[in-house]
Design an enzyme around this catalytic site. Structure first.
Site, PDB file in Angstrom:
ATOM      1  N   GLN A 320      22.123 -11.586  -8.019  1.00  0.00           N
ATOM      2  CA  GLN A 320      22.680 -10.279  -8.320  1.00  0.00           C
ATOM      3  C   GLN A 320      23.969 -10.433  -9.108  1.00  0.00           C
ATOM      4  OE1 GLN A 320      22.901  -8.896  -4.149  1.00  0.00           O
ATOM      5  NE2 GLN A 320      21.891  -7.037  -4.851  1.00  0.00           N
ATOM      6  N   THR A 339      27.592  -4.247   0.265  1.00  0.00           N
ATOM      7  CA  THR A 339      27.200  -5.646   0.292  1.00  0.00           C
ATOM      8  C   THR A 339      25.792  -5.863  -0.247  1.00  0.00           C
ATOM      9  OG1 THR A 339      26.472  -5.395   2.588  1.00  0.00           O
ATOM     10  CG2 THR A 339      28.718  -6.179   2.229  1.00  0.00           C
ATOM     11  N   CYS A 340      24.920  -4.887  -0.069  1.00  0.00           N
ATOM     12  CA  CYS A 340      23.542  -5.043  -0.537  1.00  0.00           C
ATOM     13  C   CYS A 340      23.463  -5.167  -2.051  1.00  0.00           C
ATOM     14  CB  CYS A 340      22.690  -3.858  -0.087  1.00  0.00           C
ATOM     15  SG  CYS A 340      22.557  -3.704   1.697  1.00  0.00           S
ATOM     16  N   PHE A 341      24.470  -4.629  -2.729  1.00  0.00           N
ATOM     17  CA  PHE A 341      24.435  -4.600  -4.193  1.00  0.00           C
ATOM     18  C   PHE A 341      25.567  -5.418  -4.818  1.00  0.00           C
ATOM     19  CE2 PHE A 341      22.707  -0.542  -2.593  1.00  0.00           C
ATOM     20  CZ  PHE A 341      21.381  -0.743  -2.955  1.00  0.00           C
TER      21      PHE A 341
END
Length: 391
Positions: A320, A339-341
């Site tokens: 990412q 946090t996911c991205f």
């Protein structure tokens, strides 16, 4: 079960490690190339309204690493050099030679699975195993120098015992000088253990001291054989262990753990800006602040924005891009993150000094995920909840 303990503000998380067919199928799917962003299992964090698209999974792996090194589970022990305040690798950890129960061996197998998941997902683990552990995982033999690198006092004592005659000690004076009476020594965890079967019944004498020294060294080299075998079994369920025969210990450690230092040049290569560009004052301030940060501060920021504490060694393994975006929240407020991205959200700041103060506070004090359930409530309103409460 593997429990995440009370460090996270009375929060308890739980990962199912029961060797069921469902779990085996999950890991077979992972090793076959399942999209790593979704992790290898689902996580529920009690008391945190986590919106999990990968960040909660990453954060939990980091928590597990912390708990391993804080002895919440008894799988690792500090190197004896730490207790003696001498020698190398005082900040590293060894496999605990006392943890040999079936439950512990199952947990070691799961630790091997975690190491394999780190490799397959290209998401490094922040775990600090001593070089001798990595050597054992690639099936390289340990030497006296390897033992000395984690327990200098032990090696020095064994050498002194073997050559004690050079100090004028004879068979008559041996017993009054040497405190060891039987064929046993303290293992790496400080527990008294026989160095050969029945060693507690074999008396140490001046005449057999050299044999004792050889057996004591071999005992240290082989003291965690069962645990290493269990770790390799877990690793083998995720990646082909025979590959390790062509690797050095340093290469395997880098493969699993990535870089301990946060490389700003790498971070700048993978950054993407939203609602502003690199000439914006917030962006310029951010990178100047990052240059002033210590590596511990940079690690805390990585944990804050991604749930992970390390970057992969190769830029091609970064799954990412790091995102920095401007938000319309109140001026001089705290930054937030998804946090996911891998996303940092910055409000407007009146000065670089204020921005640094708020950023430092956030990365070192805001460790939990959505404690006020903002994202959870939003997703319920939007009808996005799954049956088990995880997005």
């Amino acid at each position: 079960m593997w429990f995440i303990g009370p460090q996270r503000r009375e929060k308890l998380a739980m990962v199912n490690t029961d060797p069921s067919e469902k779990r085996r199928a999950n890991f077979r799917a992972l090793s076959s190339g399942i999209n790593a962003e979704y992790g290898a299992w689902k996580i529920k964090l009690i008391g945190e309204g986590a919106d999990d698209a990968g960040g909660v999974f990453d954060d939990t792996i980091t928590e597990m690493c912390g708990e391993l090194e804080n002895f919440v589970v008894p799988l690792l022990c500090p190197t004896p050099n730490r207790a003696a305040s001498m020698g190398q690798n005082r900040d590293q950890f060894l496999i605990n030679p006392d943890s040999t129960s079936p439950e512990c061996l199952l947990q070691y197998r799961f630790l091997g699975i975690l190491l394999g998941v780190a490799v397959r997902t290209r998401k490094p683990m922040d775990i600090h195993l001593a070089p001798s552990v990595w050597k054992r995982l690639v099936s390289l033999p340990l030497s006296t120098q390897d033992i000395d690198s984690v327990d200098s006092l032990f090696v020095s004592s064994i050498k002194s015992l073997s050559n004690i005659d050079r100090s004028g000690i004879t068979s008559e004076s041996f017993g009054s000088v040497i405190p060891i009476e039987r064929y046993h020594i303290q293992n790496s965890n400080g527990t008294l253990a026989p160095i050969v079967p029945g060693g507690e019944d074999i008396k140490l004498t001046f005449g057999n001291r050299k044999i004792f020294a050889v057996n004591a060294l071999h005992s240290r080299i082989e003291e965690s054989d069962a645990q290493i075998e269990a770790i390799l079994e877990g690793l083998a369920s995720i990646i082909p262990v025979p590959l390790f025969r062509f690797m050095t210990a340093e290469a395997l450690e880098e493969w699993v753990c990535g870089k301990p230092e946060i490389d700003l040049a790498l971070l700048q290569k993978i950054v993407r800006y939203r609602d502003m560009d690199r000439t914006h004052n917030l962006v310029e301030w951010f990178w100047r602040i990052m240059n002033r940060f210590s590596n511990d501060d940079r690690v805390a920021l990585m944990r804050f924005v991604s749930g992970r504490s390390r970057l992969p060694t190769d830029i091609a393994d970064v799954s990412q891009r790091f995102q920095i975006m401007k938000t319309d929240k109140s001026k001089d407020g705290l930054p937030t993150a998804q946090t996911c991205f891998f996303q940092l959200r910055l409000p407007d700041y009146s000065s670089e000094a204020v921005m640094e103060e708020k950023l430092r506070y956030a990365i070192h004090n805001c460790r939990s995920i959505d404690m006020d359930n903002y994202m959870l409530a939003r997703n319920v309103d939007n009808g996005q909840m799954l049956d088990d409460g995880i997005i």
